[in-house]
Write a protein that holds these residues in place. Structure first.
Motif, short mmCIF file in Angstrom:
data_model
loop_
_atom_site.label_atom_id
_atom_site.label_comp_id
_atom_site.label_asym_id
_atom_site.label_seq_id
_atom_site.Cartn_x
_atom_site.Cartn_y
_atom_site.Cartn_z
N ASP A 33 24.88 30.67 57.61
CA ASP A 33 24.78 29.35 56.99
C ASP A 33 25.01 29.46 55.49
O ASP A 33 25.74 28.67 54.90
CB ASP A 33 23.41 28.72 57.25
N ILE A 34 24.40 30.46 54.86
CA ILE A 34 24.58 30.67 53.42
C ILE A 34 26.03 31.05 53.12
O ILE A 34 26.65 30.53 52.19
CB ILE A 34 23.63 31.76 52.90
N GLY A 35 26.60 31.96 53.92
CA GLY A 35 27.97 32.41 53.67
C GLY A 35 28.98 31.29 53.82
O GLY A 35 29.84 31.10 52.94
N MET A 36 28.90 30.54 54.91
CA MET A 36 29.85 29.44 55.12
C MET A 36 29.66 28.34 54.08
O MET A 36 30.63 27.75 53.61
CB MET A 36 29.73 28.88 56.53
N ALA A 37 28.41 28.06 53.74
CA ALA A 37 28.16 27.04 52.70
C ALA A 37 28.80 27.46 51.39
O ALA A 37 29.37 26.62 50.67
CB ALA A 37 26.65 26.82 52.53
N ALA A 38 28.74 28.74 51.06
CA ALA A 38 29.37 29.22 49.82
C ALA A 38 30.88 29.07 49.87
O ALA A 38 31.51 28.71 48.87
CB ALA A 38 28.99 30.68 49.57
N MET A 39 31.50 29.33 51.04
CA MET A 39 32.95 29.18 51.17
C MET A 39 33.35 27.72 50.99
O MET A 39 34.28 27.39 50.24
CB MET A 39 33.44 29.69 52.53
N VAL A 40 32.63 26.81 51.67
CA VAL A 40 32.94 25.38 51.57
C VAL A 40 32.71 24.89 50.14
O VAL A 40 33.56 24.20 49.56
CB VAL A 40 32.10 24.57 52.59
N ARG A 41 31.57 25.23 49.57
CA ARG A 41 31.24 24.77 48.21
C ARG A 41 32.28 25.26 47.19
O ARG A 41 32.70 24.51 46.31
CB ARG A 41 29.84 25.25 47.83
N ARG A 50 40.13 17.97 52.04
CA ARG A 50 40.41 18.01 53.49
C ARG A 50 40.38 19.46 53.94
O ARG A 50 41.00 20.32 53.32
CB ARG A 50 41.78 17.41 53.80
N PHE A 51 39.69 19.71 55.05
CA PHE A 51 39.46 21.08 55.52
C PHE A 51 39.93 21.27 56.95
O PHE A 51 39.92 20.34 57.76
CB PHE A 51 37.96 21.41 55.48
N VAL A 52 40.32 22.49 57.24
CA VAL A 52 40.48 22.98 58.60
C VAL A 52 39.57 24.19 58.73
O VAL A 52 39.45 24.99 57.81
CB VAL A 52 41.95 23.36 58.91
N TYR A 53 38.91 24.29 59.88
CA TYR A 53 38.11 25.48 60.20
C TYR A 53 38.79 26.19 61.35
O TYR A 53 39.00 25.61 62.42
CB TYR A 53 36.68 25.08 60.59
N LEU A 54 39.19 27.46 61.14
CA LEU A 54 39.76 28.27 62.21
C LEU A 54 38.63 29.05 62.85
O LEU A 54 38.05 29.95 62.25
CB LEU A 54 40.83 29.23 61.67
N ASP A 55 38.32 28.67 64.07
CA ASP A 55 37.18 29.19 64.81
C ASP A 55 37.49 30.56 65.40
O ASP A 55 38.65 30.91 65.62
CB ASP A 55 36.83 28.21 65.93
N PHE A 69 29.56 26.25 58.94
CA PHE A 69 30.62 25.38 58.42
C PHE A 69 30.26 23.91 58.62
O PHE A 69 30.30 23.12 57.68
CB PHE A 69 31.96 25.69 59.10
N LEU A 70 29.89 23.55 59.84
CA LEU A 70 29.57 22.15 60.14
C LEU A 70 28.37 21.66 59.34
O LEU A 70 28.32 20.49 58.94
CB LEU A 70 29.35 21.97 61.64
N SER A 71 27.41 22.53 59.10
CA SER A 71 26.22 22.15 58.33
C SER A 71 26.53 21.91 56.86
O SER A 71 25.81 21.18 56.18
CB SER A 71 25.14 23.23 58.43
#
Length: 192
Positions: A33-41, A50-55, A69-71
């Motif tokens: 959660d912390i890692g993905m939040a840092a990437m998005v931020r 506008r974002f794409v998330y490659l799962d 990512f979703l959070s």
């Protein structure tokens, strides 16, 4: 299938999982959660809207990363493209990514991100000038990629050391085994 973990438990053999959880067994893992939040931020701070998330695959770490990512994405427009943790999956996703015209692509792993960068380069897209790309894992190749990859470290060596410490404390002093979550290290590089 965690049948072999059930067998270890039934035999009374202590263990701690590293990185990927299974059932309610003790595990040491990085806080995605912390890692993905840092990437998005980081991408938002650089103007992405506008974002794409490659799962990745549906293993535990893949599920945690998607949740992270979703959070963190809030109400920013985004699309999730399913895939797997491989260079080929990232490369092959380039046309679908480009059809969405995102500002940033957050990838579930460095392997996916590096494959995507290859596919984007073949399509004449420049990273980060035309499109920001981030990864997750901080693999050795991330810092040597062209451009160096913005990512976060899942802290595998630290997870392993903490697993060993928990096991030794359990064996030496009877301390119950329990899960632990450690914060990732964020690496802001040139890809975003």
């Amino acid at each position: 299938n965690s049948q072999w973990l059930d067998e270890l438990t039934d035999a009374g053999l202590p263990f701690v999982l590293a990185v990927n959880r299974a059932n309610d067994y003790p595990c040491v893992f990085s806080d995605d959660d912390i890692g993905m939040a840092a990437m998005v931020r980081h991408c938002l701070d650089r103007g992405a809207r506008r974002f794409v998330y490659l799962d990745g695959s549906p293993v535990d770490s893949g599920q945690r990363r998607r949740h992270g990512f979703l959070s963190s994405i809030g109400d920013a427009p985004h699309r999730i493209i399913p895939g797997e943790f491989s260079l080929a999956a990232g490369r092959d996703a380039a046309p679908a990514v480009l059809s969405d015209r995102p500002d940033a692509v957050v990838c579930a792993s460095d392997r996916i991100a590096l494959g995507l960068i290859m596919g984007l380069r073949q399509a004449g897209v420049r990273v980060p000038e035309d499109l920001m790309v981030t990864g997750a894992d901080n693999t050795e190749l991330a810092q040597f990629a062209h451009p160096p990859l913005t990512t976060y470290d899942q802290m595998s060596p630290q997870c392993g050391r903490l697993c060993a410490s928990l096991l030794l404390d359990h064996l030496d002093r009877g301390i119950p085994l329990e899960s632990r979550v450690i914060p990732p290290t964020i690496h802001l590089r040139e890809s975003a």
